[in-house]
Scaffold this motif. Sequence first.
Motif, PDB file in Angstrom:
ATOM      1  N   THR A 219       2.219  -2.552  -5.643  1.00  0.00           N
ATOM      2  CA  THR A 219       1.884  -1.393  -6.473  1.00  0.00           C
ATOM      3  C   THR A 219       0.385  -1.357  -6.765  1.00  0.00           C
ATOM      4  OG1 THR A 219       2.383  -2.673  -8.480  1.00  0.00           O
ATOM      5  CG2 THR A 219       4.150  -1.310  -7.560  1.00  0.00           C
ATOM      6  N   SER A 220      -0.101  -0.175  -7.098  1.00  0.00           N
ATOM      7  CA  SER A 220      -1.515   0.000  -7.428  1.00  0.00           C
ATOM      8  C   SER A 220      -1.791  -0.461  -8.857  1.00  0.00           C
ATOM      9  CB  SER A 220      -1.913   1.468  -7.264  1.00  0.00           C
ATOM     10  OG  SER A 220      -3.230   1.688  -7.724  1.00  0.00           O
TER      11      SER A 220
ATOM     12  N   LYS B 206      -4.317   0.693 -10.663  1.00  0.00           N
ATOM     13  CA  LYS B 206      -4.990   1.742 -11.430  1.00  0.00           C
ATOM     14  C   LYS B 206      -4.115   2.303 -12.557  1.00  0.00           C
ATOM     15  CE  LYS B 206      -8.146   3.113  -7.720  1.00  0.00           C
ATOM     16  NZ  LYS B 206      -8.598   4.213  -6.823  1.00  0.00           N
TER      17      LYS B 206
ATOM     18  N   GLN C 215       6.290   3.395  -9.799  1.00  0.00           N
ATOM     19  CA  GLN C 215       5.850   3.192  -8.417  1.00  0.00           C
ATOM     20  C   GLN C 215       6.917   2.501  -7.565  1.00  0.00           C
ATOM     21  OE1 GLN C 215       1.572   1.997  -7.853  1.00  0.00           O
ATOM     22  NE2 GLN C 215       1.676   1.553 -10.042  1.00  0.00           N
TER      23      GLN C 215
END
Length: 285
Positions: A179-180, A182, A205
């Motif tokens: 997963t990111s 951000k 996500q």
Amino acid sequence: MNLTQSQIEAARAQVPLAFQAPLPVRIRRYALWTFLIGLFCWCLYDFDMSPLRIWEGLGRFGRVLSFMFPPHVWDNWADFAEILNGLGETLAIAFLGTVLGAIFAVPLSLLGAKNIIKKSILRLTVRRGFDVIRAFETLILALIFIRAFGLGPLPGILAIAVSEIGTFAKLFSEAIENTSEKPVEGVKASGGSRLQQIRFAVAPQVNPVILSILLYNFESNVRSGTILGIVGAGGIGFLLSDRIAAYKWDEAWSIIFLIIVMVYIIDWLSGLIRSKVIGKWDGAK
């Protein structure tokens, strides 16, 4: 400088060795292929996979197929209801085993994800636990649970659940790790706790991936549930094994056909759920 294909071919004709792999690399490749081919041939010989034996086996298999046709058609509701009950039992075993495995796997997957648990010792210990669980085949677990809990659907449910804990936990943790960061940083910057970061940044996500994994493994567990029934863990597999043992090949083929239809319907419904639910998540991005 860009070379044309004709120039490359001319250079290849003049210095062919420059376009080949180095001699040590080629020797290693030849040695590897020789080893693999030799191992393959030795296995065929050691397992007595001779053309004569295969031909004789195909002949006997053809006779078995001839006994399956025409397929059996149940002429009374009581007998057919028994088959439908077995199919429903197999479906229930696969569903409950998949759900129970996922319930235990979700928190374990968080412990095995490196972006959630920073301590490598704890994470690696949990990961090795996943490997230990996945080392036991579902059929072996079913035999163990049959000895502990007796015949019936319960051993099949537990066998699938325990097996899926290791599989789901590994796949879920890998999805979480991909997963990111951000969205997590955004929730963290707004004052969100660690639990809120997981709930509002990580979970959205990975939810589509988790759902896709659950649906696929549920389809697989329906097929596994059939095999587990053969060893006494309930479901349609028990009825199929009983018909084969009694040489009722026409009924066995009819049961196999119903299993194929059930798996096809589940696959169709799973695809429909993926397109509806996961498509909504994709549209929300």
